[in-house]
Design a protein around this motif. Structure first.
Motif, PDB file in Angstrom:
ATOM      1  N   ARG A 113       3.619   5.530 -10.481  1.00 10.57           N
ATOM      2  CA  ARG A 113       3.014   5.701  -9.472  1.00 10.57           C
ATOM      3  C   ARG A 113       3.390   5.268  -8.247  1.00 10.57           C
ATOM      4  N   ILE A 114       3.890   4.074  -8.662  1.00  8.46           N
ATOM      5  CA  ILE A 114       4.752   2.741  -7.186  1.00  8.46           C
ATOM      6  C   ILE A 114       6.344   3.689  -7.354  1.00  8.46           C
ATOM      7  N   ASP A 121      -2.766   4.631   4.290  1.00  8.29           N
ATOM      8  CA  ASP A 121      -1.785   6.025   4.624  1.00  8.29           C
ATOM      9  C   ASP A 121      -1.334   6.600   3.010  1.00  8.29           C
ATOM     10  N   TYR A 122      -1.167   5.110   2.289  1.00 12.94           N
ATOM     11  CA  TYR A 122      -0.740   4.996   0.982  1.00 12.94           C
ATOM     12  C   TYR A 122      -1.203   4.603   0.030  1.00 12.94           C
ATOM     13  N   VAL A 123      -1.717   5.715  -0.958  1.00 15.46           N
ATOM     14  CA  VAL A 123      -2.408   5.093  -1.429  1.00 15.46           C
ATOM     15  C   VAL A 123      -2.262   4.908  -3.438  1.00 15.46           C
ATOM     16  N   CYS A 124      -1.975   4.007  -4.281  1.00 17.04           N
ATOM     17  CA  CYS A 124      -1.523   4.449  -5.294  1.00 17.04           C
ATOM     18  C   CYS A 124      -2.651   5.043  -6.575  1.00 17.04           C
ATOM     19  N   ASP A 182      -4.068  -5.026  -2.485  1.00 19.05           N
ATOM     20  CA  ASP A 182      -4.381  -5.080  -3.729  1.00 19.05           C
ATOM     21  C   ASP A 182      -5.205  -3.968  -3.295  1.00 19.05           C
ATOM     22  N   ILE A 183      -6.159  -4.363  -3.696  1.00 16.94           N
ATOM     23  CA  ILE A 183      -7.492  -2.935  -3.159  1.00 16.94           C
ATOM     24  C   ILE A 183      -8.294  -2.822  -1.893  1.00 16.94           C
ATOM     25  N   LEU A 184      -7.999  -1.675  -1.713  1.00  9.96           N
ATOM     26  CA  LEU A 184      -9.219  -1.699  -0.713  1.00  9.96           C
ATOM     27  C   LEU A 184     -10.410  -0.908  -1.473  1.00  9.96           C
ATOM     28  N   ASP A 185     -11.896  -2.183  -0.471  1.00 15.09           N
ATOM     29  CA  ASP A 185     -12.623  -1.549  -1.304  1.00 15.09           C
ATOM     30  C   ASP A 185     -13.830  -1.407   0.020  1.00 15.09           C
TER      31      ASP A 185
END
Ligand code: IMP
Length: 189
Positions: free
Chosen positions: A29-30, A152-155, A110-113
């Motif tokens: 994915r990366i 804008d970019y989410v793995c 790292d993480i959007l919470d």
């Protein structure tokens, strides 16, 4: 003089925890996200602004999949208390080293919470007048959002469960784990 003692939770070995995302899934994915960023910024320069400490491993892997002129900078924020994550207060504890004025920046998280951290950083970065600003996050937990913000970019978009590994911690542990695993006891609960 008063001293505060911090209780360290007992260590749960990471290999007893269920794997949510394997090393192979993560790297595949990366590579896709890196290729997308390479395409989007063709002929441009970018500054990757990593959010310490959690995004360090993601930034290091993502950066090597980006084939345009890129530099790194890092910020650090303190959010919530130790271990539990409830106060909602976000504070800058390490600022950028270099000016981002007139530059294309990508904040790497790292993480959007809940969205509190990235909302805080987005406003802060905009005060420095970058040419463009985007957000790349390794994980997104959309169901936990308190403040409206999209990357804008989410793995990977994941369900509401506390995870560790690949840079993400619980009480500063497990950042070195090479895949993403589910904490058996959810500190958010
Ligand atoms: P937000 O401000 O609530 O969006 O939280 C962002 C920060 O909370 C991340 O950068 C992480 O440091 C931390 N966080 C949120 N969820 C998790 C999790 O499941 N595991 C580890 N850290 C997390």
């Amino acid at each position: 003089m008063t001293q505060t003692t911090q209780q360290t939770p007992p260590y749960i070995p990471a290999d007893t925890m269920e794997v949510l995302l394997s090393h192979e899934q993560i790297h595949k994915r990366i590579a896709e996200i890196g290729a997308q960023i390479t395409k989007d910024y063709a002929g441009e320069s970018i500054v990757l602004v990593g959010v310490l400490k959690g995004a360090a491993i993601f930034l290091s892997d993502l950066a090597r999949q980006i084939k345009v002129d890129a530099t790194f900078d890092f910020v650090a924020v303190s959010s919530y208390g130790k271990g539990t994550r409830s106060s909602g207060a976000v504070k800058l504890i390490k600022d950028l080293d270099n000016s981002i004025e007139g530059k294309n920046i990508i904040i790497v998280e790292d993480i959007l919470d809940t969205g509190l951290t990235l909302n805080f950083l987005r406003k802060l970065m905009l005060q420095h007048h970058p040419k463009t600003m985007r957000i790349a996050t390794f994980l997104d937990k959309p169901s936990r959002r308190i403040q409206q913000i999209e990357a804008d970019y989410v793995c990977f978009s994941i369900p509401n469960h506390f995870v560790i590994g690949y840079g993400m911690d619980y009480a500063e542990r497990y950042r070195n784990v090479d895949d993403v695993r589910l904490m058996p006891e959810d500190p958010h609960a």
